[in-house]
Design a protein around this motif. Structure first.
Motif, PDB file in Angstrom:
ATOM      1  N   PRO A   1       7.176   8.146  -5.914  1.00  0.00           N
ATOM      2  CA  PRO A   1       5.968   7.499  -5.234  1.00  0.00           C
ATOM      3  C   PRO A   1       4.826   6.696  -6.054  1.00  0.00           C
ATOM      4  N   ALA A   2       4.669   7.079  -7.216  1.00  0.00           N
ATOM      5  CA  ALA A   2       3.674   6.572  -7.541  1.00  0.00           C
ATOM      6  C   ALA A   2       3.921   5.525  -9.113  1.00  0.00           C
TER       7      ALA A   2
ATOM      8  N   ASP B   1      -0.431   2.158  -7.456  1.00  0.00           N
ATOM      9  CA  ASP B   1      -1.246   2.813  -6.236  1.00  0.00           C
ATOM     10  C   ASP B   1      -0.336   3.168  -5.218  1.00  0.00           C
ATOM     11  N   GLU B   2      -0.462   4.464  -5.015  1.00  0.00           N
ATOM     12  CA  GLU B   2       0.340   4.921  -3.941  1.00  0.00           C
ATOM     13  C   GLU B   2      -0.143   4.360  -2.500  1.00  0.00           C
ATOM     14  N   GLU B   3      -1.229   4.002  -2.503  1.00  0.00           N
ATOM     15  CA  GLU B   3      -1.850   3.312  -1.228  1.00  0.00           C
ATOM     16  C   GLU B   3      -1.480   1.793  -1.021  1.00  0.00           C
ATOM     17  N   ASP B   4      -1.155   1.140  -2.113  1.00  0.00           N
ATOM     18  CA  ASP B   4      -0.686  -0.174  -1.862  1.00  0.00           C
ATOM     19  C   ASP B   4       0.445  -0.439  -1.089  1.00  0.00           C
ATOM     20  N   TYR B   5       0.283  -1.482  -0.371  1.00  0.00           N
ATOM     21  CA  TYR B   5       1.608  -1.958   0.582  1.00  0.00           C
ATOM     22  C   TYR B   5       2.687  -2.803  -0.304  1.00  0.00           C
ATOM     23  N   ILE B   6       3.602  -2.477  -0.082  1.00  0.00           N
ATOM     24  CA  ILE B   6       4.861  -2.849  -0.656  1.00  0.00           C
ATOM     25  C   ILE B   6       6.126  -3.054   0.364  1.00  0.00           C
ATOM     26  N   ALA B   7       6.930  -3.933  -0.027  1.00  0.00           N
ATOM     27  CA  ALA B   7       8.208  -3.938   0.452  1.00  0.00           C
ATOM     28  C   ALA B   7       9.399  -3.320  -0.299  1.00  0.00           C
ATOM     29  N   CYS B   8      10.116  -2.660   0.786  1.00  0.00           N
ATOM     30  CA  CYS B   8      11.061  -1.726   0.057  1.00  0.00           C
ATOM     31  C   CYS B   8      12.568  -1.954   0.708  1.00  0.00           C
ATOM     32  N   ILE B   9      13.516  -2.478   0.054  1.00  0.00           N
ATOM     33  CA  ILE B   9      14.687  -2.834   0.429  1.00  0.00           C
ATOM     34  C   ILE B   9      15.721  -1.690   0.085  1.00  0.00           C
ATOM     35  N   MET B  10      16.173  -0.976   1.160  1.00  0.00           N
ATOM     36  CA  MET B  10      17.240   0.336   0.597  1.00  0.00           C
ATOM     37  C   MET B  10      18.832  -0.095   1.008  1.00  0.00           C
ATOM     38  N   ILE B  11      19.476   0.261  -0.167  1.00  0.00           N
ATOM     39  CA  ILE B  11      20.994  -0.109   0.085  1.00  0.00           C
ATOM     40  C   ILE B  11      21.715   1.277  -0.364  1.00  0.00           C
ATOM     41  N   ASN B  12      22.625   1.612   0.289  1.00  0.00           N
ATOM     42  CA  ASN B  12      23.354   2.709  -0.003  1.00  0.00           C
ATOM     43  C   ASN B  12      24.718   2.340  -0.809  1.00  0.00           C
ATOM     44  N   PHE B  13      25.352   2.994  -1.634  1.00  0.00           N
ATOM     45  CA  PHE B  13      26.617   2.677  -2.309  1.00  0.00           C
ATOM     46  C   PHE B  13      27.177   3.852  -2.336  1.00  0.00           C
TER      47      PHE B  13
END
Length: 200
Positions: free
Chosen positions: A50-51, A55-67
């Motif tokens: 997470p860190a 900064d854990e409070e920063d906004y991000i985009a996260c793309i998750m893909i299973n393999f």
């Protein structure tokens, strides 16, 4: 688990081949030359996730893909929001971006391209024949997106592979984080194939 210099060198070689594959595909997507590299390859404890991007409070985009295949797990592509906007302007070729649905669709396609490129490199080195799922997108604070609400820690190894990736478009350098998160025992299998295989 320790990662010695030999393992790190092999991982970096695989990652740079993946980055080359991704650069070619991304260049085709936007119609201009893209250079990509992987300046940093690390094995990190999953509790640090997470860190790790700041900064854990920063906004991000996260793309998750299973393999899945002979090994299985998840891939996370993490991009800060400033970089997301710059990438979208590259993809659409304009500062006047379309609606959020089209933006998300473009980012998911980019996630497909990047994850597919890295998985192809891993497949070529290991013959593990891995397949990937359809991407899922999330926007939130880094601490929330990268928490156990997204990743089932009980199903994963204690360690994950971080490939810090940079790409350059029109002399502009952009950065994203690529996390390879194997399920239990998959990391040992991956390293056994990488170290034991024929590395040219």
């Amino acid at each position: 688990m320790n990662i010695d210099d030999n393992k790190k060198d092999i991982l970096k070689e695989v990652a740079n081949i993946g980055a080359g594959n991704a650069a070619t595909a991304f260049s085709g997507m936007i119609g201009q030359k893209i250079d990509m590299s992987v300046p940093e390859v690390e094995l990190i404890n999953i509790q640090e996730l997470p860190a790790i991007t700041g900064d854990e409070e920063d906004y991000i985009a996260c793309i998750m893909i299973n393999f899945k295949g002979e090994i299985s797990g998840k891939i996370l592509l993490v991009i800060d929001m400033e970089t997301v906007e710059r990438m979208l302007k590259l993809i659409f070729g304009t500062d006047d971006l379309p609606d959020k649905d089209m933006q998300n669709s473009a980012l998911n396609e980019l996630g497909n391209i990047l994850s597919g490129a890295y998985l192809k490199a891993i497949n070529d080195f290991t013959a593990l024949d891995l397949d990937q799922s359809v991407p899922a997108m999330a926007y939130d604070m880094a601490g929330a997106v990268l928490s156990s609400s997204v990743i089932d820690y009980s199903q994963t190894e204690d360690y994950i592979i971080l490939l810090e990736t940079e790409f350059v478009a029109d002399q502009e350098k952009l950065e994203l984080f690529y996390f390879f998160i194997p399920e239990k025992e998959s990391l040992d299998i991956l390293f056994a194939r990488l170290v034991g295989g024929s590395i040219a």
